[in-house]
Scaffold this motif. Sequence first.
Motif, PDB file in Angstrom:
ATOM      1  N   ALA A  24       0.837  -1.205   0.000  1.00 57.52           N
ATOM      2  CA  ALA A  24       0.000   0.000   0.000  1.00 57.52           C
ATOM      3  C   ALA A  24       0.870   1.252   0.000  1.00 57.52           C
ATOM      4  O   ALA A  24       0.638   2.190  -0.764  1.00 57.52           O
ATOM      5  N   ARG A  25       1.877   1.248   0.858  1.00 58.49           N
ATOM      6  CA  ARG A  25       2.761   2.414   0.923  1.00 58.49           C
ATOM      7  C   ARG A  25       3.435   2.666  -0.429  1.00 58.49           C
ATOM      8  O   ARG A  25       3.475   3.791  -0.926  1.00 58.49           O
ATOM      9  N   ALA A  26       3.957   1.571  -1.003  1.00 58.81           N
ATOM     10  CA  ALA A  26       4.688   1.716  -2.260  1.00 58.81           C
ATOM     11  C   ALA A  26       3.759   2.167  -3.389  1.00 58.81           C
ATOM     12  O   ALA A  26       4.102   3.044  -4.187  1.00 58.81           O
ATOM     13  N   ALA A  27       2.561   1.572  -3.424  1.00 54.70           N
ATOM     14  CA  ALA A  27       1.627   1.924  -4.503  1.00 54.70           C
ATOM     15  C   ALA A  27       1.190   3.386  -4.371  1.00 54.70           C
ATOM     16  O   ALA A  27       1.139   4.124  -5.353  1.00 54.70           O
ATOM     17  N   LEU A  37      -2.549  -3.541  -7.227  1.00 53.46           N
ATOM     18  CA  LEU A  37      -2.406  -2.145  -7.655  1.00 53.46           C
ATOM     19  C   LEU A  37      -0.922  -1.800  -7.813  1.00 53.46           C
ATOM     20  O   LEU A  37      -0.508  -1.239  -8.843  1.00 53.46           O
ATOM     21  N   GLY A  38      -0.133  -2.126  -6.801  1.00 48.77           N
ATOM     22  CA  GLY A  38       1.296  -1.825  -6.837  1.00 48.77           C
ATOM     23  C   GLY A  38       1.975  -2.478  -8.024  1.00 48.77           C
ATOM     24  O   GLY A  38       2.781  -1.856  -8.727  1.00 48.77           O
ATOM     25  N   PHE A  39       1.617  -3.731  -8.269  1.00 52.27           N
ATOM     26  CA  PHE A  39       2.218  -4.444  -9.396  1.00 52.27           C
ATOM     27  C   PHE A  39       1.944  -3.708 -10.701  1.00 52.27           C
ATOM     28  O   PHE A  39       2.848  -3.469 -11.502  1.00 52.27           O
ATOM     29  N   ALA A  40       0.698  -3.319 -10.894  1.00 50.68           N
ATOM     30  CA  ALA A  40       0.321  -2.634 -12.139  1.00 50.68           C
ATOM     31  C   ALA A  40       0.987  -1.260 -12.247  1.00 50.68           C
ATOM     32  O   ALA A  40       1.291  -0.794 -13.334  1.00 50.68           O
ATOM     33  N   LEU A  41       1.232  -0.631 -11.109  1.00 51.36           N
ATOM     34  CA  LEU A  41       1.851   0.701 -11.137  1.00 51.36           C
ATOM     35  C   LEU A  41       3.367   0.622 -11.298  1.00 51.36           C
ATOM     36  O   LEU A  41       4.047   1.643 -11.324  1.00 51.36           O
ATOM     37  N   GLY A  42       3.882  -0.598 -11.358  1.00 56.35           N
ATOM     38  CA  GLY A  42       5.310  -0.758 -11.599  1.00 56.35           C
ATOM     39  C   GLY A  42       6.161  -0.786 -10.343  1.00 56.35           C
ATOM     40  O   GLY A  42       7.378  -0.616 -10.406  1.00 56.35           O
ATOM     41  N   VAL A  43       5.547  -0.997  -9.179  1.00 54.96           N
ATOM     42  CA  VAL A  43       6.336  -1.147  -7.945  1.00 54.96           C
ATOM     43  C   VAL A  43       7.179  -2.417  -8.084  1.00 54.96           C
ATOM     44  O   VAL A  43       6.655  -3.453  -8.496  1.00 54.96           O
ATOM     45  N   PRO A  44       8.486  -2.333  -7.787  1.00 50.65           N
ATOM     46  CA  PRO A  44       9.315  -3.536  -7.911  1.00 50.65           C
ATOM     47  C   PRO A  44       8.764  -4.669  -7.043  1.00 50.65           C
ATOM     48  O   PRO A  44       8.237  -4.422  -5.953  1.00 50.65           O
ATOM     49  N   GLU A  45       8.899  -5.887  -7.550  1.00 54.92           N
ATOM     50  CA  GLU A  45       8.263  -7.026  -6.887  1.00 54.92           C
ATOM     51  C   GLU A  45       8.672  -7.154  -5.422  1.00 54.92           C
ATOM     52  O   GLU A  45       7.864  -7.510  -4.571  1.00 54.92           O
ATOM     53  N   GLY A  46       9.940  -6.825  -5.140  1.00 50.26           N
ATOM     54  CA  GLY A  46      10.436  -6.946  -3.772  1.00 50.26           C
ATOM     55  C   GLY A  46       9.696  -6.065  -2.768  1.00 50.26           C
ATOM     56  O   GLY A  46       9.718  -6.328  -1.568  1.00 50.26           O
ATOM     57  N   GLU A  47       9.053  -5.010  -3.253  1.00 51.59           N
ATOM     58  CA  GLU A  47       8.347  -4.100  -2.335  1.00 51.59           C
ATOM     59  C   GLU A  47       6.875  -4.441  -2.183  1.00 51.59           C
ATOM     60  O   GLU A  47       6.131  -3.736  -1.521  1.00 51.59           O
ATOM     61  N   PRO A 105       1.717 -16.122  -5.707  1.00 55.12           N
ATOM     62  CA  PRO A 105       1.023 -15.452  -6.812  1.00 55.12           C
ATOM     63  C   PRO A 105       1.963 -15.113  -7.972  1.00 55.12           C
ATOM     64  O   PRO A 105       1.514 -14.667  -9.024  1.00 55.12           O
ATOM     65  N   ARG A 106       3.273 -15.294  -7.762  1.00 58.99           N
ATOM     66  CA  ARG A 106       4.213 -14.787  -8.767  1.00 58.99           C
ATOM     67  C   ARG A 106       4.104 -15.466 -10.127  1.00 58.99           C
ATOM     68  O   ARG A 106       4.191 -14.789 -11.155  1.00 58.99           O
ATOM     69  N   PRO A 107       3.871 -16.797 -10.163  1.00 60.50           N
ATOM     70  CA  PRO A 107       3.710 -17.398 -11.493  1.00 60.50           C
ATOM     71  C   PRO A 107       2.572 -16.747 -12.282  1.00 60.50           C
ATOM     72  O   PRO A 107       2.734 -16.436 -13.460  1.00 60.50           O
ATOM     73  N   ALA A 108       1.439 -16.509 -11.593  1.00 63.09           N
ATOM     74  CA  ALA A 108       0.294 -15.908 -12.292  1.00 63.09           C
ATOM     75  C   ALA A 108       0.633 -14.515 -12.790  1.00 63.09           C
ATOM     76  O   ALA A 108       0.252 -14.119 -13.892  1.00 63.09           O
ATOM     77  N   LEU A 109       1.377 -13.753 -11.979  1.00 61.01           N
ATOM     78  CA  LEU A 109       1.703 -12.382 -12.369  1.00 61.01           C
ATOM     79  C   LEU A 109       2.785 -12.355 -13.443  1.00 61.01           C
ATOM     80  O   LEU A 109       2.742 -11.535 -14.359  1.00 61.01           O
ATOM     81  N   SER A 110       3.750 -13.268 -13.350  1.00 59.52           N
ATOM     82  CA  SER A 110       4.889 -13.159 -14.263  1.00 59.52           C
ATOM     83  C   SER A 110       4.520 -13.599 -15.670  1.00 59.52           C
ATOM     84  O   SER A 110       5.095 -13.115 -16.634  1.00 59.52           O
TER      85      SER A 110
END
Lengths: 266, 314
Positions: free
Chosen positions: B45-48, B284-294, B304-309
């Motif tokens: 949430a913070r990162a997004a 939301l963060g993923f779509a906004l380009g927040v690095p995966e580590g955050e 969830p990473r296989p589905a996202l990647s």
Amino acid sequence: MGQEIMERIREANEAVITGIDDADIAHWVSIYIMGKAYRVPADITLMQAIEYAGYRFVRGAGCRAGFCGACATVYRVAGDWRLKAALACQTRVEDGMYLVQIPFAPAEKPSYRIEEEAPAGTTLLKHFPEIARCVACNTCTKACPQELEVMDYIQAALRGDLKGVAELSFDCIQCGLCSIRCPAEIVHYHVAQFARRLYGRSLPVPGHVVERVEEIESGVYAEEFERLMSLSREEIEELYKKEQREKGGLKSDDASRVTRNGQGEG
Amino acid sequence: MPNEAVPKSAKASASPQTSHITRYAVPYFPGCALKDQAVGFERSARAALLRLGWELKELPRWNCCGTVYSLSTDDLMRHVAPVRNFIRVQEMGEERFVALCAMCYNTLKRSARFVAADLGRLSRINAFMDEEPDYRGGVEVLHLLQFLRDEIGFEEIESRVEKPLYGLKVAPYYGCMLLRPREVGIDHPDAPETMELLFEHLGAEAVNSPHKVECCGAYQTVANPGVVRERVREIVGAVARRDADLIVTSCPLCTYNLERHQLSITGEEKTRHGIPILYFTQLLGFALGVPEGELGLGGAAIDPRPALSQLVGG
Ligand code: SF4
Ligand code: SF4
Ligand code: FES
């Protein structure tokens, strides 16, 4: 043994309340100990006042220096509805005080092997599920004679913040006043101690501690220790005074006061 | 008042180039679970929000919301915890705050209404908390989804998307706490669409999720896990038949139940077969380009990473 030490600590404090002619005392206050009225010199501590009134401590007093938490006391002052809490050895009498000591807080204490407990927030809730009953009334904080933010450390415990609990509760002397007052029946000081142990375990051990433990285990201090153990009380007192003088930390009057307080005994 | 609502025009004129510069801040109540069991929720949430130019300003010395809203109307003690948090907001010189956890949101919002409904209650609570400044009332409790929708705006969010979620099938799961009772719901109690709209603005496809407003079983998970398992079987089964890649929630307890009971159904501790559960902030963060580590994805029991990647080729 324990009784003998209590006696000596008491004697050491006697100078404050005995040996003074009542005629020389200019200011007096009235207090009520467990409902009975007493006239005591102003400006002495609650503990001294209780003794002046003729009571002798078998419980409810320990270090007389604000460290042990044995002398928990609750009181009210005439004209104020608030229930207050204090350490008897650290608090001066006030005119119109009603007081009683609470020398012991019945408290459930879980047993655990600290090395088998995960240093995680959930571990606190596992052993103390009742912390989830906290209603944030802040009564514990108001009761704490150490002026700790007791509610905040219970709140930190709830969210698994071991470091927060450890830091906020660092000066807790386990007097139990918070736990006697808590409507959620939480035993704050056991929660805090457990959290500090868990947190302490997760910290790296400093190098100087490792070295000192190795020295002790290899017997570096064994001979000196045995010599000390073989000395009489008088010899130890003499040695202590001499060392303090050499360090320049103690004038000769101080030395005698320290000995009289029984603190030379350590 | 500092930090008043940002006028729409100010947002519209802000250039997208300034996207990583924090322009605004909003007070924020984390809640206990976000500091322990659900750290990924807060982190993401913070990162997004930073990507959207907003800082989440944590309330100083906040305390637990009380977890479950008390239905007894005469037990004022149960409202001391929420009101103490409202005082923290007041001390910040603010008039509103956002919560992330649906349960905290629900408890805090209902308490705010409870004390607002009868000033006699409030004055007794204030008299009890004599160590605090009086709560004057009027602090507004918002859920972050509301804030994203009504304050930042889904159009604005869409304009900031760096990795559109094209082809991803996402099932919303609202559960109880965001929607009921109606007076505190962030959307229609039976037919909400806030999450669906958000997913679509992120480029994803919102999967029809027939049990999305039903209860997950909540705390029955302790005493009657079988009840929760049946609920989860139904909730997850329905979206699995519709080929959902992910289920998205806003509640640590829903997430726990949906994850754990899927695992207990398949009998595996970590599985690649179940449907991963994400917080809406992680998506939301993923779509906004927040690095995966955050995004705090690593803590999930069903990765969830296989589905996202598969989406963006890594
Ligand atoms: S926290 Fe409780 S037990 Fe510790 S010093 Fe304060 S009142 Fe006493
Ligand atoms: S007294 Fe008990 S219920 Fe009240 S704030 Fe302290 S821990 Fe919580
Ligand atoms: S006697 Fe030890 S703290 Fe008072």
